[in-house]
Enzyme design. Structure first.
Site, PDB file in Angstrom:
ATOM      1  N   ASP A 181     -13.547  37.447 108.341  1.00 49.12           N
ATOM      2  CA  ASP A 181     -14.372  36.748 107.357  1.00 49.12           C
ATOM      3  C   ASP A 181     -15.855  36.923 107.667  1.00 49.12           C
ATOM      4  O   ASP A 181     -16.673  37.129 106.762  1.00 49.12           O
ATOM      5  CB  ASP A 181     -14.038  35.260 107.355  1.00 49.12           C
ATOM      6  CG  ASP A 181     -12.889  34.913 106.414  1.00 49.12           C
ATOM      7  OD1 ASP A 181     -12.620  35.695 105.491  1.00 49.12           O
ATOM      8  OD2 ASP A 181     -12.268  33.858 106.603  1.00 49.12           O
ATOM      9  N   VAL A 182     -16.215  36.814 108.935  1.00 47.04           N
ATOM     10  CA  VAL A 182     -17.620  36.976 109.315  1.00 47.04           C
ATOM     11  C   VAL A 182     -18.095  38.393 109.014  1.00 47.04           C
ATOM     12  O   VAL A 182     -19.183  38.601 108.470  1.00 47.04           O
ATOM     13  CB  VAL A 182     -17.817  36.628 110.804  1.00 47.04           C
ATOM     14  CG1 VAL A 182     -19.245  36.936 111.244  1.00 47.04           C
ATOM     15  CG2 VAL A 182     -17.507  35.150 111.055  1.00 47.04           C
TER      16      VAL A 182
END
Length: 395
Positions: A181-182
């Site tokens: 996600d990052v």
């Protein structure tokens, strides 16, 4: 873009900064999208965070909490202005469209196709607003993978990231944070900045698409290249490196020390500092490929030497010798180390007396134009201010 002075009057946004005057309609939730829009907000953009009536899912992801707010939500939502809208309500949907009409960038991570019935899908909004940049984040793309749910754990598993994480004799292991996600959030922010630059050149907006699976594969860098370019089959090595040795944690007399040797010169310096010159002359360890082929015995021999002294003493000695090494910290220790090094890792978002401590924006500009003036918003906290701003535009 809008005159930064107008946004300063309406929202107390900075008039200086890399993205001052840029308006972002943020329809994303959870992590990847909110992380991207927070980075843009730090750079001075006005980010209007549109949430469902129940709020962003991460408001309910607890523990841990600070006061009554989830620290997960707090981690990626500073500097934003929030209102809640129910797209099934005609009045709320009209507000959403007015926000998009004023925006330079729209960010969304809905299931592909889900926004079409509201006229908020990329094709519809870009037809009405050709200069708009629409950034869409999905789990597995908008084609054959459109129906697959976009959760970080699923992307870590599907990409192969888990297959190279963990102990050699243990099960596949996920990374301890939602790293895909990052990565996707970072890729989205980069794509948005590129699209803004292109719009300055040709006046046209465009769609920016980022998916978790491709972000994970890109983030696998050397491991993915080993498969694509060499037909290799990487597997988990615990804390070791597939191409470098020694490059892992070692036990000392009182704790753990991480050593990261990247070339033969550093290995020679390590052996000199450890007073084990015979290892340099040993054909099993003379080159990096040889050390990789004999990594287990090398680890044993180095550990025998390292157990003679405490970690702090070895750290000083090895650093003096030019050998890359460092502590194995917990997160609190990592924050303390960054602070001791003058990196100022923690800032307060919002007023000093009532703001929220948070990890600062990871990029520094020589101008110093970064903003931390607003704490992560409570649900629907900025509705009146946003509606006044929209009304003033239509007056």
């Amino acid at each position: 873009m809008i005159d930064p002075a107008e946004l300063a009057r309406a929202f107390d946004r900075p008039t200086h900064g890399p993205l001052a005057g840029v308006v972002v309609a943020d329809f994303s939730r959870v992590l990847a999208g909110p992380y991207a829009t927070m980075l843009l907000a730090d750079m001075g953009a006005l980010v209007v965070k549109v949430e469902s009536p129940g709020g962003d899912d991460t408001r309910r992801w607890r523990p841990p909490v600070r006061g009554d707010e989830s620290t997960y939500f707090l981690s990626v939502n500073r500097n934003k202005f929030a209102l809640s809208l129910d797209f099934a309500d005609a009045g709320d949907l009209a507000i959403a469209h007015r926000i998009v009409a004023r925006a330079d960038v729209m960010v969304e991570n809905f299931r592909p196709g889900a926004l079409a019935r509201f006229g908020l899908d990329a094709a519809s909004v870009r037809a009405r607003h050709p200069s708009l940049i629409v950034a869409s984040l999905t789990g597995f793309g908008s084609g054959a993978g459109a129906a697959l749910p976009g959760y970080d754990l699923l992307a870590q598993a599907a990409s192969g990231l888990m297959s190279v994480t963990g102990d050699p004799d243990g099960p596949p292991t996920k990374v301890g944070v939602a790293v895909v996600d990052v990565l996707a959030g970072l890729h989205a922010a980069v794509g948005i900045l590129g699209a803004l630059h292109a719009r300055e050149r040709d006046g046209e907006g465009q769609r920016v698409e980022v998916d978790l699976l491709t972000s994970a594969l890109s983030g696998l860098v050397n491991q993915a290249s080993a498969v694509i370019a060499a037909g290799a089959s990487p597997g988990p090595l615990g804390n070791a490196h597939p191409s470098l040795a020694p490059y892992e944690p070692f036990a000392t007399a009182d704790g753990t020390l991480v050593i990261a040797v990247g070339n033969d010169r550093q290995f020679a310096q390590l052996c000199e500092a450890l007073e084990t010159p015979d290892l340099v002359e040993d054909a099993r360890f003379a080159t990096m490929p040889a050390r990789n082929a004999h990594r287990e015995i090398l680890h044993t021999l180095l550990t025998e030497a390292l157990r003679a002294r405490p970690a702090a003493e070895w750290t000083a000695r090895l650093r003096d010798a030019g050998v890359p090494c460092g502590p194995l910290n917990d997160i609190a220790g990592g924050i303390r180390m960054a602070d001791e090094l003058g990196l100022d890792p923690v800032v307060t978002a919002g007023p000093a007396e009532s703001g929220v401590p948070t990890v600062r924006h990871p990029i520094r500009w020589s101008s110093g134009d970064l903003d931390y003036s607003k704490a992560p918003p409570e649900r629907d906290a900025d509705r009146d201010r946003i509606l006044r701003w929209l009304a003033a535009d239509s007056a």
